[in-house]
Design an enzyme around this catalytic site. Sequence first.
Site, PDB file in Angstrom:
ATOM      1  N   ASP A 192       9.204  -0.878   8.043  1.00 14.57           N
ATOM      2  CA  ASP A 192      10.586  -1.348   7.955  1.00 14.57           C
ATOM      3  C   ASP A 192      10.898  -2.507   8.892  1.00 14.57           C
ATOM      4  O   ASP A 192      11.519  -2.346   9.940  1.00 14.57           O
ATOM      5  CB  ASP A 192      11.563  -0.194   8.215  1.00 14.57           C
ATOM      6  CG  ASP A 192      12.971  -0.548   7.759  1.00 14.57           C
ATOM      7  OD1 ASP A 192      13.186  -1.711   7.343  1.00 14.57           O
ATOM      8  OD2 ASP A 192      13.857   0.313   7.820  1.00 14.57           O
TER       9      ASP A 192
ATOM     10  N   ASN B  83      10.584   4.903  12.037  1.00 12.99           N
ATOM     11  CA  ASN B  83       9.963   3.707  11.473  1.00 12.99           C
ATOM     12  C   ASN B  83       8.488   3.585  11.843  1.00 12.99           C
ATOM     13  O   ASN B  83       7.899   2.512  11.701  1.00 12.99           O
ATOM     14  CB  ASN B  83      10.705   2.446  11.935  1.00 12.99           C
ATOM     15  CG  ASN B  83      11.972   2.217  11.132  1.00 12.99           C
ATOM     16  OD1 ASN B  83      12.146   2.770  10.053  1.00 12.99           O
ATOM     17  ND2 ASN B  83      12.861   1.394  11.655  1.00 12.99           N
TER      18      ASN B  83
ATOM     19  N   ASP C 115      13.926  -2.692  15.490  1.00 10.67           N
ATOM     20  CA  ASP C 115      14.293  -1.323  15.124  1.00 10.67           C
ATOM     21  C   ASP C 115      13.090  -0.396  15.252  1.00 10.67           C
ATOM     22  O   ASP C 115      12.824   0.428  14.370  1.00 10.67           O
ATOM     23  CB  ASP C 115      14.865  -1.291  13.712  1.00 10.67           C
ATOM     24  CG  ASP C 115      15.717  -0.040  13.450  1.00 10.67           C
ATOM     25  OD1 ASP C 115      16.164   0.589  14.431  1.00 10.67           O
ATOM     26  OD2 ASP C 115      15.941   0.298  12.281  1.00 10.67           O
TER      27      ASP C 115
ATOM     28  N   GLU D 156       0.840  -1.193   0.000  1.00 10.23           N
ATOM     29  CA  GLU D 156       0.000   0.000   0.000  1.00 10.23           C
ATOM     30  C   GLU D 156       0.880   1.249   0.000  1.00 10.23           C
ATOM     31  O   GLU D 156       1.979   1.262   0.562  1.00 10.23           O
ATOM     32  CB  GLU D 156      -0.915  -0.002   1.215  1.00 10.23           C
ATOM     33  CG  GLU D 156      -0.194   0.033   2.543  1.00 10.23           C
ATOM     34  CD  GLU D 156      -1.146   0.047   3.730  1.00 10.23           C
ATOM     35  OE1 GLU D 156      -2.244   0.624   3.594  1.00 10.23           O
ATOM     36  OE2 GLU D 156      -0.797  -0.516   4.786  1.00 10.23           O
TER      37      GLU D 156
ATOM     38  N   LYS E 120      11.463   2.741  16.241  1.00  5.08           N
ATOM     39  CA  LYS E 120      11.942   4.102  16.479  1.00  5.08           C
ATOM     40  C   LYS E 120      10.981   5.068  15.790  1.00  5.08           C
ATOM     41  O   LYS E 120      10.183   4.648  14.919  1.00  5.08           O
ATOM     42  CB  LYS E 120      13.356   4.285  15.939  1.00  5.08           C
ATOM     43  CG  LYS E 120      13.494   4.041  14.427  1.00  5.08           C
ATOM     44  CD  LYS E 120      14.945   4.193  13.987  1.00  5.08           C
ATOM     45  CE  LYS E 120      15.103   3.923  12.485  1.00  5.08           C
ATOM     46  NZ  LYS E 120      16.509   4.060  12.052  1.00  5.08           N
TER      47      LYS E 120
END
Length: 255
Positions: A86, A69, A64, A19, A66
Amino acid sequence: VEVFDFGRTARGTYYYVMELLDGLSLDDLVQKHGPQPPERVVPMLRQACHSLRDAHASHLVHRDIKPGNIMMTQQGGAHDVTKVLDFGLVKNVDANADVTKTWSEAIKGTPAFMSPEQILEPSDIDARSDLYSLGAVGHYLLCGRLMFEGTNPAQIFAQHLTMTPERPSEIANREVDKELEQIIMACLEKKRDDRPASGVEISDQLQALAIQRWSQEDAAQWWERVGAALIARRDEKLQVGSLQTIQAEPGFTAP
């Protein structure tokens, strides 16, 4: 982020169709508009908890989490829709994984948002590592600056391992709901057994908070007043950058 299709082209190249999201990362939001009001932070964190619940149910640790992201967008008439992006560093922590295969593990992640166990025992992390990182995201959203800072990763790692972060109420120039602050600080416990057990637990705690709610009307007004201008400026920069890239290509002739 939803994947609509995947396969291989006629030449054998693997592809997948995702998407298209049009919005801002939480990092962009804080960089441009500073600390966010607690009533807005709560639904952002709850939606991130739901994304992590789905990943963790499949024995996947993101590693990860954060602000860069996590994206805030608009979809289907809804505003402030929060998406976790991600999964490039995702780790399979399925107990039934094949342990006879050769593998190696190293420290991976973004130093400012890494859990202590990501630093000390990167091969032995579980879903609660993502919850620590989510707590660091919540701290960042409320305070408008990183929880720990240093001139190099080693300094930041040492703080994650040994220092208790300042409470948001000690940093922010406004009142922060004490129960919300307690949820954030519980996520940031050094020992993972002292943290909430799951994203569902955190989401339920956030939902139970007796604080002012950030309504869809509030979000719609923000997007109309501020969000549209931010995206327009971002798109303008992207167009300039794309044109510069094209002009640098061999054989390109400017019109």
